[in-house]
Structures are given as structure tokens and as C-alpha cells.
Design an enzyme around this catalytic site. Structure first.
Site, PDB file in Angstrom:
ATOM      1  N   GLU A  20       3.990   8.912   2.536  1.00 44.68           N
ATOM      2  CA  GLU A  20       2.715   9.652   2.478  1.00 44.68           C
ATOM      3  C   GLU A  20       1.690   8.681   1.933  1.00 44.68           C
ATOM      4  O   GLU A  20       1.735   8.336   0.753  1.00 44.68           O
ATOM      5  CB  GLU A  20       2.845  10.871   1.556  1.00 44.68           C
ATOM      6  CG  GLU A  20       3.787  11.942   2.057  1.00 44.68           C
ATOM      7  CD  GLU A  20       3.283  12.677   3.285  1.00 44.68           C
ATOM      8  OE1 GLU A  20       2.144  12.422   3.728  1.00 44.68           O
ATOM      9  OE2 GLU A  20       4.040  13.505   3.817  1.00 44.68           O
TER      10      GLU A  20
ATOM     11  N   GLY B 276       1.826   6.923  -1.886  1.00 44.53           N
ATOM     12  CA  GLY B 276       0.992   5.885  -2.480  1.00 44.53           C
ATOM     13  C   GLY B 276       0.087   5.282  -1.429  1.00 44.53           C
ATOM     14  O   GLY B 276      -0.196   5.908  -0.399  1.00 44.53           O
ATOM     15  N   SER B 277      -0.334   4.064  -1.665  1.00 47.31           N
ATOM     16  CA  SER B 277      -1.307   3.448  -0.756  1.00 47.31           C
ATOM     17  C   SER B 277      -0.631   2.942   0.517  1.00 47.31           C
ATOM     18  O   SER B 277       0.589   2.693   0.540  1.00 47.31           O
ATOM     19  CB  SER B 277      -1.999   2.292  -1.468  1.00 47.31           C
ATOM     20  OG  SER B 277      -1.037   1.311  -1.790  1.00 47.31           O
ATOM     21  N   THR B 278      -1.425   2.764   1.539  1.00 42.68           N
ATOM     22  CA  THR B 278      -0.898   2.256   2.805  1.00 42.68           C
ATOM     23  C   THR B 278      -0.343   0.845   2.622  1.00 42.68           C
ATOM     24  O   THR B 278       0.709   0.504   3.174  1.00 42.68           O
ATOM     25  CB  THR B 278      -2.003   2.293   3.875  1.00 42.68           C
ATOM     26  OG1 THR B 278      -2.324   3.682   4.108  1.00 42.68           O
ATOM     27  CG2 THR B 278      -1.558   1.673   5.184  1.00 42.68           C
ATOM     28  N   ALA B 279      -1.028   0.029   1.811  1.00 42.20           N
ATOM     29  CA  ALA B 279      -0.561  -1.348   1.604  1.00 42.20           C
ATOM     30  C   ALA B 279       0.837  -1.355   0.992  1.00 42.20           C
ATOM     31  O   ALA B 279       1.732  -2.090   1.458  1.00 42.20           O
ATOM     32  CB  ALA B 279      -1.541  -2.093   0.699  1.00 42.20           C
ATOM     33  N   THR B 280       1.057  -0.532  -0.022  1.00 43.50           N
ATOM     34  CA  THR B 280       2.386  -0.497  -0.648  1.00 43.50           C
ATOM     35  C   THR B 280       3.395   0.168   0.289  1.00 43.50           C
ATOM     36  O   THR B 280       4.563  -0.239   0.342  1.00 43.50           O
ATOM     37  CB  THR B 280       2.341   0.231  -2.010  1.00 43.50           C
ATOM     38  OG1 THR B 280       1.260  -0.294  -2.767  1.00 43.50           O
ATOM     39  CG2 THR B 280       3.617   0.035  -2.789  1.00 43.50           C
ATOM     40  N   GLY B 281       2.949   1.149   1.053  1.00 44.43           N
ATOM     41  CA  GLY B 281       3.838   1.803   2.020  1.00 44.43           C
ATOM     42  C   GLY B 281       4.427   0.806   3.015  1.00 44.43           C
ATOM     43  O   GLY B 281       5.597   0.909   3.406  1.00 44.43           O
TER      44      GLY B 281
ATOM     45  N   CYS C  68      -5.580  12.131  -1.907  1.00 46.44           N
ATOM     46  CA  CYS C  68      -5.307  11.487  -0.609  1.00 46.44           C
ATOM     47  C   CYS C  68      -6.051  12.218   0.501  1.00 46.44           C
ATOM     48  O   CYS C  68      -6.571  11.595   1.416  1.00 46.44           O
ATOM     49  CB  CYS C  68      -3.816  11.448  -0.338  1.00 46.44           C
ATOM     50  SG  CYS C  68      -3.008  13.044  -0.423  1.00 46.44           S
TER      51      CYS C  68
HETATM   52  P1  NAD Z   1       0.235   2.462  -5.062  1.00 51.80           P
HETATM   53  O1  NAD Z   1       0.723   2.250  -3.680  1.00 51.80           O
HETATM   54  O2  NAD Z   1      -0.398   1.347  -5.775  1.00 51.80           O
HETATM   55  O3  NAD Z   1       1.432   2.952  -5.991  1.00 51.80           O
HETATM   56  C1  NAD Z   1       2.229   4.065  -5.686  1.00 51.80           C
HETATM   57  C2  NAD Z   1       3.599   3.906  -6.327  1.00 51.80           C
HETATM   58  O4  NAD Z   1       4.265   2.803  -5.720  1.00 51.80           O
HETATM   59  C3  NAD Z   1       3.583   3.614  -7.832  1.00 51.80           C
HETATM   60  O5  NAD Z   1       4.632   4.364  -8.434  1.00 51.80           O
HETATM   61  C4  NAD Z   1       3.873   2.139  -7.880  1.00 51.80           C
HETATM   62  O6  NAD Z   1       4.465   1.706  -9.104  1.00 51.80           O
HETATM   63  C5  NAD Z   1       4.832   1.962  -6.733  1.00 51.80           C
HETATM   64  N1  NAD Z   1       4.956   0.601  -6.210  1.00 51.80           N
HETATM   65  C6  NAD Z   1       4.182  -0.480  -6.465  1.00 51.80           C
HETATM   66  N2  NAD Z   1       4.616  -1.540  -5.773  1.00 51.80           N
HETATM   67  C7  NAD Z   1       5.701  -1.136  -5.064  1.00 51.80           C
HETATM   68  C8  NAD Z   1       6.574  -1.760  -4.130  1.00 51.80           C
HETATM   69  N3  NAD Z   1       6.444  -3.046  -3.792  1.00 51.80           N
HETATM   70  N4  NAD Z   1       7.552  -1.016  -3.572  1.00 51.80           N
HETATM   71  C9  NAD Z   1       7.691   0.288  -3.879  1.00 51.80           C
HETATM   72  N5  NAD Z   1       6.904   0.937  -4.753  1.00 51.80           N
HETATM   73  C10 NAD Z   1       5.916   0.236  -5.335  1.00 51.80           C
HETATM   74  O7  NAD Z   1      -0.721   3.726  -4.949  1.00 51.80           O
HETATM   75  P2  NAD Z   1      -1.655   4.328  -6.060  1.00 51.80           P
HETATM   76  O8  NAD Z   1      -2.813   3.397  -6.216  1.00 51.80           O
HETATM   77  O9  NAD Z   1      -0.824   4.706  -7.255  1.00 51.80           O
HETATM   78  O10 NAD Z   1      -2.132   5.691  -5.371  1.00 51.80           O
HETATM   79  C11 NAD Z   1      -3.288   5.816  -4.631  1.00 51.80           C
HETATM   80  C12 NAD Z   1      -2.984   5.821  -3.141  1.00 51.80           C
HETATM   81  O11 NAD Z   1      -2.019   6.807  -2.840  1.00 51.80           O
HETATM   82  C13 NAD Z   1      -4.197   6.172  -2.277  1.00 51.80           C
HETATM   83  O12 NAD Z   1      -4.235   5.337  -1.155  1.00 51.80           O
HETATM   84  C14 NAD Z   1      -3.916   7.595  -1.836  1.00 51.80           C
HETATM   85  O13 NAD Z   1      -4.569   7.994  -0.652  1.00 51.80           O
HETATM   86  C15 NAD Z   1      -2.449   7.578  -1.717  1.00 51.80           C
HETATM   87  N6  NAD Z   1      -1.902   8.925  -1.786  1.00 51.80           N
HETATM   88  C16 NAD Z   1      -1.374   9.487  -0.664  1.00 51.80           C
HETATM   89  C17 NAD Z   1      -0.905  10.784  -0.697  1.00 51.80           C
HETATM   90  C18 NAD Z   1      -0.321  11.440   0.528  1.00 51.80           C
HETATM   91  O14 NAD Z   1       0.368  12.433   0.376  1.00 51.80           O
HETATM   92  N7  NAD Z   1      -0.536  10.942   1.712  1.00 51.80           N
HETATM   93  C19 NAD Z   1      -0.973  11.507  -1.878  1.00 51.80           C
HETATM   94  C20 NAD Z   1      -1.537  10.917  -2.997  1.00 51.80           C
HETATM   95  C21 NAD Z   1      -1.982   9.612  -2.939  1.00 51.80           C
END
Ligand code: NAD
Length: 466
Positions: A241, A219-224, A275
Site C-alpha cells: 500500500e 509506506g512510500s512508493t520508493a520503499t515499496g 495516503c
Molecule cells: P516509508 O516508506 O519511509 O516507511 C514505511 C515503513 O517502511 C517504515 O516502517 C520504515 O521503517 C520501513 N522501511 C524503511 N526502509 C525499508 C526497507 N528498505 N525495507 C522495508 N521497510 C523499510 O514511508 P513513510 O514516510 O513512513 O510513510 C509515508 C508514505 O506512506 C507516503 O507515501 C504515503 O502515501 C504512504 N502511505 C500509504 C498508505 C496506503 O495505504 N496506500 C497508507 C499510509 C501511508
């Protein structure tokens, strides 16, 4: 009531609540989805925990057979799953179909791996073995751009290693994952794979849960960063990731006409919601104008529309928030560069035509931030070392690419790129046997390949006096 169910302890069940899922091509509600409660999440984790001793002691040959059976089942349901995926995610049906078959192929790949015991030393009074044991319950959290393939980065590796899983898709794209898990439920013992869908509110709970041993997050870096913080208290293993802002550096020796279509595809596949899409393009001044012209004519020719319509190349943005964010970035870019084509489409649906912005520089939002949408900044450079320094100046380090007819020269730049994957004369090329992970704030750890599999295990050394 919904046609889609959670999978908890081998049983399909409704969520304690429901939520609507919107088709981004029409902005209309396309299905009702179960929304799990915290109590359902807790039951899913408890089921996974209870299933762990049995599954981890199941011979690996049986676990491999289960993965192969899952791959076949996914293939047999490909049409149905692809149609659901297109309607919830927006991507063209051909791409959705490829994603479903890709997910099946990832299950097949992991079904062919082994986890052998490594003998480190044997003799002179000592025998030392390195063993790889499963961890326990894995929380797998997936974003909305590639719901099935990113699930398949995690689930087959986790299961092969003997772990059990609680899988959580993204709130706006849960349906293809729920349907896939419904189809494969009978191929695994109850509790080995559980899936819950949420309204973006259970990821944090899963991350903090004391009975979860590892979070595999995309997911996103902020959520990571939140995942990392949430996992600290119980010292969970984490694989992250995260986001990227991949640079492509085009050296002065390439032919813009033949290279532009590859670059265009690298930047705009899945409407830029990848991503590892090419997100900033640095082009040498000697070919800058012709490269911009080629990209603009490809953008103007692209067929943008509902993914279910035949011939669509690019679908809508997946959700309204992302749609608004990308429009805002384009508006900001117009103040700092020349928007040559594209922009949003004044019709229903979250459509933005492929947008090329030239005469734009580093230090602007479109260049420095991850746009995650169909808009590409093209930046002019005169000194390739300077372009490389600018490419490396990002806090992200997911992927990057060098484009040149001189492979040795391209390779020397590739080595200096600060990114987890660097491609030469291509971008976006992934396969299950190639390890994948980000540098800097693009991630932590590795997925795929043997290296990715090992991250679902705990190293145990047995050191014997012999
Ligand atoms: P996101 O971080 O908003 O959400 C990702 C997942 O995290 C969702 O299932 C969401 O419900 C969950 N989530 C939300 N809050 C959470 C928390 N506090 N703790 C744990 N999980 C939580 O990301 P997104 O907007 O769905 O995806 C887009 C981002 O993902 C982009 O930045 C993209 O580059 C990245 N991405 C990275 C890869 C990679 O392999 N590096 C692959 C695909 C997407």
C-alpha cells in the site's frame, strides 16, 4: 531503560539499544524507545515460526475470540494509547482517540469473518475444493501517519487466517504500537504476535528474511520498490500500500460554499499526511474563483496547534524531514502559482498552516509530486475530459474523487478514473469491510474486506476422484 518494550516470544524486553522519540509539536524528546538489533529481529522471526504450527491449528473460533478480546482490551486502554499517539504523531487528541477505537473496530470486523472451503465442482466423478491455508510468518511494516489503524489493516486479518506476525512500526512513531502490543500480549500464545521497533534499519532485513513468508507493507512508493526487490529472492508474497497523488475533479454544477468544507477536510485531515488525502484539486473555470475563496477562508480559520490542546484541528507535520520537504514544495509552488495563505509557523514545532495555492498548473512539483502535507494546489480547467486525462496522467493511482450534483454524470467520470478507489462527493472514506488497494505505482494487492483477508492465505486445491 524505557517505559516501552519490544514483544518477542510473549516476553516484554528492552531493545539492545535505545533511541529517542520526538514530539513534533515541541521538538523535544518525549520518550526513550527500545531499538531492536538484528539479533532481536531474528529471535522475533524464530518465535513467530515456532508459534505457527500451534496457532494455525487452533480452531478459527478460538482465533476469533482472541481478536474480540484484543478489541476490548484496546478500547479499555483508549485514553492512554491516544495520548501517546498524539504526542508521537502530532494529530489532535480527538483524532488519535478515533484512531484507537478504529483499530479496535478493525479487530472486531475480522473476528466476524470466516474462511470457508469452497466446493468448485461436485459430481460426475470429480469433487474439487478450494481451501485457504495460512502462509506462515507475516512481516507487517507500517508508516508514521496512522500507526495504529494501518497496523489494524494487517494484524487481525493475518491472525484470523492462522498466520503469526512480526510487526514493525515506523521509527518516528513506534510508541503507541509498542504500548498496544504490551497490553494485548497476554491474549495470544507466545510468539503469535511479536513487535520490534527500529531506527529505519530493520525493514530490509525483515523483507529478506528466509523464514518470513509474506510482507504486508504500507509506506512510500520508493520503499515499496525496495520491498519488492528484497522479497524477490525468496519469492515472498507481498501486499504493497504505497503513495498517492489523489485528484479531485469538481464539475461545474456544485455549490462552492457547501462543498468547500468537505473538500477542505479531505485535503487537510491529519495535516494532509494521509495516503488517500485529496492532493490535487481540479475545478471548473466557472466556479474556480469562488471555490478558491471558500478554501482560503476555511484555511485561515483553521486552528493549528499542539494536538493535546483542546480545540486543535490540525497538528504539526510528523517529522523534521517531512516538514522540510513540504516547506520546499511550497517555496517551489510560489514560483509557479499564487500562494493564497498558509506557510510555516515561526514557532517551535513542525507546524505549517493549511496552504492553498491557486493559478498553478500540471508539470509543477506541487501538482505532480505527493506533498503529504497541508498544502493543496487548485488547478483550473475548462473541459472535464481534459481534467480527467490530467488526473490520470500520474504514475500514482490510489484514490480520486468526482464532485457533482448529477450522480449519473459523476459516475461516468468515476468509471474512467485510473485509481483503486473513486469517491463521489466525498473523499477519504474507508471501512474495514471495503477492500482497499492502489492502481499503478500506488500499490500491489488489496487490504481489508474478504479480498484483503484472502491475501493472507495460500490457495490450495484438493481435486478428488469420487
Ligand atoms: P516509508 O516508506 O519511509 O516507511 C514505511 C515503513 O517502511 C517504515 O516502517 C520504515 O521503517 C520501513 N522501511 C524503511 N526502509 C525499508 C526497507 N528498505 N525495507 C522495508 N521497510 C523499510 O514511508 P513513510 O514516510 O513512513 O510513510 C509515508 C508514505 O506512506 C507516503 O507515501 C504515503 O502515501 C504512504 N502511505 C500509504 C498508505 C496506503 O495505504 N496506500 C497508507 C499510509 C501511508
Amino acid at each position: 531503560m524505557s517505559d516501552f518494550k519490544l514483544l518477542i516470544n510473549g516476553r516484554l524486553e528492552d531493545g539492545d539499544q535505545t533511541m529517542d522519540v520526538i514530539n513534533p509539536a515541541t521538538e523535544a524528546v518525549f520518550a526513550v524507545c527500545p531499538r531492536a538489533s538484528k539479533a532481536q529481529l531474528d529471535r522475533a522471526v524464530a518465535a513467530a515460526k515456532a508459534a505457527f504450527p500451534g496457532w494455525s491449528n487452533t480452531p478459527i473460533a478460538a482465533r476469533k475470540a482472541a481478536l474480540l478480546a484484543i478489541a476490548q482490551r484496546i478500547q479499555s486502554k483508549a485514553d492512554e494509547l491516544a495520548r501517546i499517539l498524539t504526542q508521537e504523531q502530532g494529530k489532535p487528541l480527538a483524532d488519535a482517540t478515533a484512531e484507537v477505537y478504529g483499530a479496535a473496530a478493525f479487530f472486531q470486523y475480522f473476528a466476524n469473518l470466516d474462511i470457508p472451503v469452497k466446493v468448485i465442482e461436485d459430481g460426475q466423478g470429480r469433487k474439487v475444493e478450494a481451501r485457504r491455508k495460512p502462509l506462515g510468518v507475516i512481516g507487517a511494516i507500517v508508516p508514521w501517519n496512522f500507526p495504529l489503524i494501518l497496523m489494524a489493516f494487517k494484524v487481525p486479518a493475518a491472525l484470523l487466517a492462522g498466520n503469526t506476525v512480526v510487526l514493525k512500526p515506523a521509527a518516528t512513531t513506534p510508541l503507541s504500537t509498542l504500548k498496544l502490543c504490551e497490553h494485548i500480549a497476554d491474549l495470544l500464545p507466545p510468539g503469535v504476535l511479536n513487535v520490534i521497533s527500529d531506527a529505519n534499519d530493520l525493514g530490509g532485513e525483515l523483507t529478506k528474511h528466509p523464514d518470513v513468508r509474506k510482507i504486508s507493507f504500507t509506506g512510500s512508493t520508493a520503499t515499496g520498490k525496495k520491498v519488492m526487490a528484497g522479497a524477490a529472492d525468496t519469492l515472498k508474497r507481498i501486499t504493497l500500500e504505497l503513495g498517492g497523488n489523489d485528484a479531485g475533479i469538481v464539475l461545474d454544477d456544485i455549490d462552492p460554499k457547501t462543498t468547500a468544507p468537505k473538500i477542505f477536510q479531505s485535503a487537510f485531515q491529519n495535516s494532509g499526511q494521509v495516503c488517500i488525502a485529496l492532493k490535487r484539486l481540479y475545478v471548473h473555470e466557472s466556479i474556480y474563483d469562488s471555490m478558491c475563496d471558500e478554501l482560503v477562508s476555511l484555511a485561515n480559520a483553521a486552528v493549528v496547534g499542539d494536538g493535546l490542546q483542546q480545540g486543535t484541528q490540525l497538528g504539526p507535520l510528523q517529522n523534521k524531514m517531512q516538514f522540510e520537504k513540504v516547506k520546499e514544495l511550497i517555496a517551489d509552488a510560489a514560483k509557479h502559482g499564487k500562494v493564497m495563505c498558509g506557510g510555516d509557523v515561526p514557532e517551535r514545532g513542525y507546524f505549517i498552516r493549511p496552504t492553498i495555492v491557486r493559478d498553478i498548473a500540471d508539470g509543477t512539483r506541487l501538482v505532480d509530486e505527493e506533498q503529504f502535507g497541508p498544502v493543496l494546489p487548485v488547478i483550473k480547467y475548462s473541459d472535464p475530459e481534459d481534467a480527467l486525462a490530467r488526473a490520470n496522467a500520474s504514475p500514482y493511482g490510489l484514490g480520486g474523487s468526482i464532485w457533482s450534483t448529477d450522480l449519473a454524470r459523476a459516475h461516468s467520470f468515476a468509471e474512467k478514473m485510473d485509481a483503486g478507489t473513486v469517491w463521489i462527493n466525498k473523499h477519504l472514506d474507508l471501512a474495514p469491510n471495503i477492500p482497499f488497494g492502489g492502481a499503478k505505482q500506488s500499490g500491489l494487492g488489496t487490504e481489508l474486506g474478504d479480498e484483503g483477508l484472502m491475501e493472507f492465505t495460500q490457495l490450495q486445491v484438493i481435486n478428488m476422484a469420487v
